[in-house]
Design a protein around this motif. Structure first.
Motif, PDB file in Angstrom:
ATOM      1  N   GLU A  81      -8.932   3.404 -12.005  1.00  0.00           N
ATOM      2  CA  GLU A  81      -8.709   2.433 -13.075  1.00  0.00           C
ATOM      3  C   GLU A  81      -7.322   1.809 -12.996  1.00  0.00           C
ATOM      4  OE1 GLU A  81      -9.489   4.755 -16.546  1.00  0.00           O
ATOM      5  OE2 GLU A  81     -11.675   4.549 -16.358  1.00  0.00           O
ATOM      6  N   THR A  82      -6.391   2.523 -12.377  1.00  0.00           N
ATOM      7  CA  THR A  82      -5.008   2.067 -12.317  1.00  0.00           C
ATOM      8  C   THR A  82      -4.683   1.324 -11.030  1.00  0.00           C
ATOM      9  OG1 THR A  82      -4.429   4.021 -13.627  1.00  0.00           O
ATOM     10  CG2 THR A  82      -2.621   2.834 -12.574  1.00  0.00           C
ATOM     11  N   PHE A  83      -5.275   1.748  -9.917  1.00  0.00           N
ATOM     12  CA  PHE A  83      -4.972   1.193  -8.607  1.00  0.00           C
ATOM     13  C   PHE A  83      -6.248   0.744  -7.903  1.00  0.00           C
ATOM     14  CE2 PHE A  83      -1.918   4.704  -9.345  1.00  0.00           C
ATOM     15  CZ  PHE A  83      -0.747   3.974  -9.375  1.00  0.00           C
ATOM     16  N   ILE A  84      -6.075  -0.058  -6.860  1.00  0.00           N
ATOM     17  CA  ILE A  84      -7.169  -0.301  -5.921  1.00  0.00           C
ATOM     18  C   ILE A  84      -7.133   0.906  -4.998  1.00  0.00           C
ATOM     19  CG2 ILE A  84      -8.042  -1.752  -4.078  1.00  0.00           C
ATOM     20  CD1 ILE A  84      -6.645  -4.099  -5.458  1.00  0.00           C
ATOM     21  N   LEU A  85      -8.165   1.681  -5.030  1.00  0.00           N
ATOM     22  CA  LEU A  85      -8.160   2.985  -4.392  1.00  0.00           C
ATOM     23  C   LEU A  85      -9.085   3.018  -3.188  1.00  0.00           C
ATOM     24  CD1 LEU A  85      -6.797   5.700  -5.157  1.00  0.00           C
ATOM     25  CD2 LEU A  85      -8.905   6.315  -6.310  1.00  0.00           C
ATOM     26  N   GLY A  86      -8.568   3.516  -2.069  1.00  0.00           N
ATOM     27  CA  GLY A  86      -9.397   3.737  -0.894  1.00  0.00           C
ATOM     28  C   GLY A  86     -10.168   5.033  -1.066  1.00  0.00           C
ATOM     29  N   ALA A  87     -10.764   5.503   0.009  1.00  0.00           N
ATOM     30  CA  ALA A  87     -11.517   6.757  -0.041  1.00  0.00           C
ATOM     31  C   ALA A  87     -10.579   7.908  -0.396  1.00  0.00           C
ATOM     32  CB  ALA A  87     -12.187   7.021   1.300  1.00  0.00           C
ATOM     33  N   MET A  90       0.841  -1.181   0.000  1.00  0.00           N
ATOM     34  CA  MET A  90       0.000   0.000   0.000  1.00  0.00           C
ATOM     35  C   MET A  90       0.880   1.235   0.000  1.00  0.00           C
ATOM     36  SD  MET A  90      -3.262  -0.403   2.364  1.00  0.00           S
ATOM     37  CE  MET A  90      -4.680  -0.856   1.437  1.00  0.00           C
ATOM     38  N   PHE A  91       0.343   2.285  -0.550  1.00  0.00           N
ATOM     39  CA  PHE A  91       1.067   3.539  -0.576  1.00  0.00           C
ATOM     40  C   PHE A  91       0.069   4.693  -0.594  1.00  0.00           C
ATOM     41  CE2 PHE A  91       0.742   1.658  -4.755  1.00  0.00           C
ATOM     42  CZ  PHE A  91       0.205   2.665  -5.529  1.00  0.00           C
ATOM     43  N   ASP A  92       0.581   5.876  -0.258  1.00  0.00           N
ATOM     44  CA  ASP A  92      -0.242   7.081  -0.232  1.00  0.00           C
ATOM     45  C   ASP A  92      -0.035   7.859  -1.528  1.00  0.00           C
ATOM     46  OD1 ASP A  92      -1.232   6.719   2.384  1.00  0.00           O
ATOM     47  OD2 ASP A  92       0.640   7.483   3.213  1.00  0.00           O
ATOM     48  N   ILE A  93      -1.098   8.466  -1.992  1.00  0.00           N
ATOM     49  CA  ILE A  93      -1.047   9.308  -3.180  1.00  0.00           C
ATOM     50  C   ILE A  93      -1.532  10.694  -2.793  1.00  0.00           C
ATOM     51  CG2 ILE A  93      -2.013   9.746  -5.469  1.00  0.00           C
ATOM     52  CD1 ILE A  93      -2.327   6.745  -5.803  1.00  0.00           C
ATOM     53  N   ARG A  94      -0.802  11.704  -3.259  1.00  0.00           N
ATOM     54  CA  ARG A  94      -1.257  13.084  -3.087  1.00  0.00           C
ATOM     55  C   ARG A  94      -1.199  13.743  -4.452  1.00  0.00           C
ATOM     56  NH1 ARG A  94       1.723  18.029  -0.083  1.00  0.00           N
ATOM     57  NH2 ARG A  94       3.041  17.790  -1.888  1.00  0.00           N
ATOM     58  N   VAL A  95      -2.291  14.387  -4.820  1.00  0.00           N
ATOM     59  CA  VAL A  95      -2.380  15.079  -6.103  1.00  0.00           C
ATOM     60  C   VAL A  95      -2.858  16.494  -5.817  1.00  0.00           C
ATOM     61  CG1 VAL A  95      -3.550  15.161  -8.339  1.00  0.00           C
ATOM     62  CG2 VAL A  95      -2.948  12.950  -7.330  1.00  0.00           C
ATOM     63  N   ILE A  96      -2.223  17.468  -6.432  1.00  0.00           N
ATOM     64  CA  ILE A  96      -2.682  18.859  -6.361  1.00  0.00           C
ATOM     65  C   ILE A  96      -3.186  19.209  -7.753  1.00  0.00           C
ATOM     66  CG2 ILE A  96      -2.025  21.259  -5.982  1.00  0.00           C
ATOM     67  CD1 ILE A  96       0.127  20.203  -4.028  1.00  0.00           C
ATOM     68  N   LEU A 131      -5.763  16.212  -3.193  1.00  0.00           N
ATOM     69  CA  LEU A 131      -6.435  14.924  -3.077  1.00  0.00           C
ATOM     70  C   LEU A 131      -5.482  13.963  -2.372  1.00  0.00           C
ATOM     71  CD1 LEU A 131      -7.834  14.534  -6.711  1.00  0.00           C
ATOM     72  CD2 LEU A 131      -8.973  15.510  -4.716  1.00  0.00           C
ATOM     73  N   TYR A 132      -5.997  13.252  -1.384  1.00  0.00           N
ATOM     74  CA  TYR A 132      -5.219  12.255  -0.664  1.00  0.00           C
ATOM     75  C   TYR A 132      -5.951  10.924  -0.766  1.00  0.00           C
ATOM     76  CZ  TYR A 132      -2.771  16.164   1.527  1.00  0.00           C
ATOM     77  OH  TYR A 132      -2.031  17.296   1.751  1.00  0.00           O
ATOM     78  N   ALA A 133      -5.198   9.876  -1.061  1.00  0.00           N
ATOM     79  CA  ALA A 133      -5.796   8.538  -1.152  1.00  0.00           C
ATOM     80  C   ALA A 133      -4.765   7.490  -0.782  1.00  0.00           C
ATOM     81  CB  ALA A 133      -6.314   8.276  -2.553  1.00  0.00           C
ATOM     82  N   VAL A 134      -5.249   6.397  -0.239  1.00  0.00           N
ATOM     83  CA  VAL A 134      -4.417   5.221  -0.014  1.00  0.00           C
ATOM     84  C   VAL A 134      -4.711   4.282  -1.173  1.00  0.00           C
ATOM     85  CG1 VAL A 134      -3.971   3.253   1.498  1.00  0.00           C
ATOM     86  CG2 VAL A 134      -4.461   5.498   2.480  1.00  0.00           C
ATOM     87  N   ALA A 135      -3.656   3.744  -1.775  1.00  0.00           N
ATOM     88  CA  ALA A 135      -3.834   2.898  -2.947  1.00  0.00           C
ATOM     89  C   ALA A 135      -2.975   1.646  -2.830  1.00  0.00           C
ATOM     90  CB  ALA A 135      -3.460   3.674  -4.209  1.00  0.00           C
ATOM     91  N   ASP A 136      -3.307   0.693  -3.655  1.00  0.00           N
ATOM     92  CA  ASP A 136      -2.535  -0.539  -3.741  1.00  0.00           C
ATOM     93  C   ASP A 136      -2.530  -0.957  -5.201  1.00  0.00           C
ATOM     94  OD1 ASP A 136      -1.017  -2.686  -2.964  1.00  0.00           O
ATOM     95  OD2 ASP A 136      -2.500  -3.504  -1.594  1.00  0.00           O
ATOM     96  N   GLN A 137      -1.524  -1.738  -5.575  1.00  0.00           N
ATOM     97  CA  GLN A 137      -1.472  -2.213  -6.947  1.00  0.00           C
ATOM     98  C   GLN A 137      -2.628  -3.159  -7.202  1.00  0.00           C
ATOM     99  OE1 GLN A 137       2.411  -3.892  -7.445  1.00  0.00           O
ATOM    100  NE2 GLN A 137       3.313  -1.908  -7.872  1.00  0.00           N
ATOM    101  N   ARG A 138      -3.176  -3.065  -8.383  1.00  0.00           N
ATOM    102  CA  ARG A 138      -4.287  -3.923  -8.769  1.00  0.00           C
ATOM    103  C   ARG A 138      -3.722  -5.300  -9.124  1.00  0.00           C
ATOM    104  NH1 ARG A 138      -9.133  -2.767  -9.574  1.00  0.00           N
ATOM    105  NH2 ARG A 138      -8.841  -0.552  -9.854  1.00  0.00           N
ATOM    106  N   PRO A 139      -4.210  -6.364  -8.454  1.00  0.00           N
ATOM    107  CA  PRO A 139      -3.711  -7.699  -8.782  1.00  0.00           C
ATOM    108  C   PRO A 139      -4.203  -8.147 -10.147  1.00  0.00           C
ATOM    109  CG  PRO A 139      -5.496  -7.855  -7.218  1.00  0.00           C
ATOM    110  CD  PRO A 139      -5.206  -6.384  -7.402  1.00  0.00           C
ATOM    111  N   GLN A 140      -3.464  -9.064 -10.742  1.00  0.00           N
ATOM    112  CA  GLN A 140      -3.911  -9.653 -12.000  1.00  0.00           C
ATOM    113  C   GLN A 140      -5.158 -10.487 -11.732  1.00  0.00           C
ATOM    114  OE1 GLN A 140      -2.686  -9.030 -15.007  1.00  0.00           O
ATOM    115  NE2 GLN A 140      -1.312  -7.580 -14.016  1.00  0.00           N
ATOM    116  N   PRO A 141      -6.142 -10.417 -12.604  1.00  0.00           N
ATOM    117  CA  PRO A 141      -7.355 -11.217 -12.380  1.00  0.00           C
ATOM    118  C   PRO A 141      -7.013 -12.709 -12.315  1.00  0.00           C
ATOM    119  CG  PRO A 141      -7.677  -9.668 -14.182  1.00  0.00           C
ATOM    120  CD  PRO A 141      -6.227  -9.622 -13.817  1.00  0.00           C
TER     121      PRO A 141
END
Length: 152
Positions: free
Chosen positions: A22-28, A1-7, A42-52
């Motif tokens: 669409e790119t990550f598994i995104l929290g709130a 998991m990692f944090d994302i910040r976008v301005i 914008l602040y979000a916690v994200a994780d890499q999307r696993p392969q189906p």
């Protein structure tokens, strides 16, 4: 998991949020004004999307369909009035409906099982507040079920 910040500018928030989902598994996603109030943060916690997962791999450790139907029916019947069903119930229900739809498809049976399974998957996605599975909600169930079984 990692944090994302976008301005960004406020008008760009929906498009950026959609792209991240669409790119990550995104929290709130939290939105706060910048210090000068010309943009937003914008602040979000994200994780890499696993392969189906393939359905076979996702349900490799699953009990029989009949056993899972029995478990979900028993849980639903023994629920106390006014008590919410646990996530495990919704996950196992969505998984067994997905498995039934897969059997119908493999056997060439025409039924509405695939749509019922997709509806159950959307219920689980809403419960988990997951994003990015609009095009294939049943893949979310497969990943969630395989992960849940690994931790049992």
């Amino acid at each position: 998991m990692f944090d994302i910040r976008v301005i960004c500018h406020e008008v760009d928030v929906p498009e950026i949020t959609k792209g991240l989902a669409e790119t990550f598994i995104l929290g709130a996603v939290r939105q706060l004004p910048t210090r000068n109030s010309h943009k937003v943060r914008l602040y979000a916690v994200a994780d890499q999307r696993p392969q189906p997962l393939t359905p076979h791999n996702a349900y490799a450790l699953a009990p029989s369909i009949v056993s899972e139907i029995g478990w979900t029916a028993n849980e639903a019947a023994s629920r106390q009035f006014g008590r919410q069903m646990a996530r495990e119930f919704w996950l196992r229900k969505a998984a067994v409906l997905d498995r039934i739809a897969l059997v119908d498809c493999d056997q060439g049976i025409r039924s509405d099982a695939a749509e019922v399974a997709a509806d159950a998957a959307r219920r689980l996605i809403d419960l988990d507040r997951a994003t990015g599975y609009d095009s294939d909600p049943r893949s979310y169930v497969r990943n969630a079920y395989a992960d849940w079984r690994r931790h049992q």
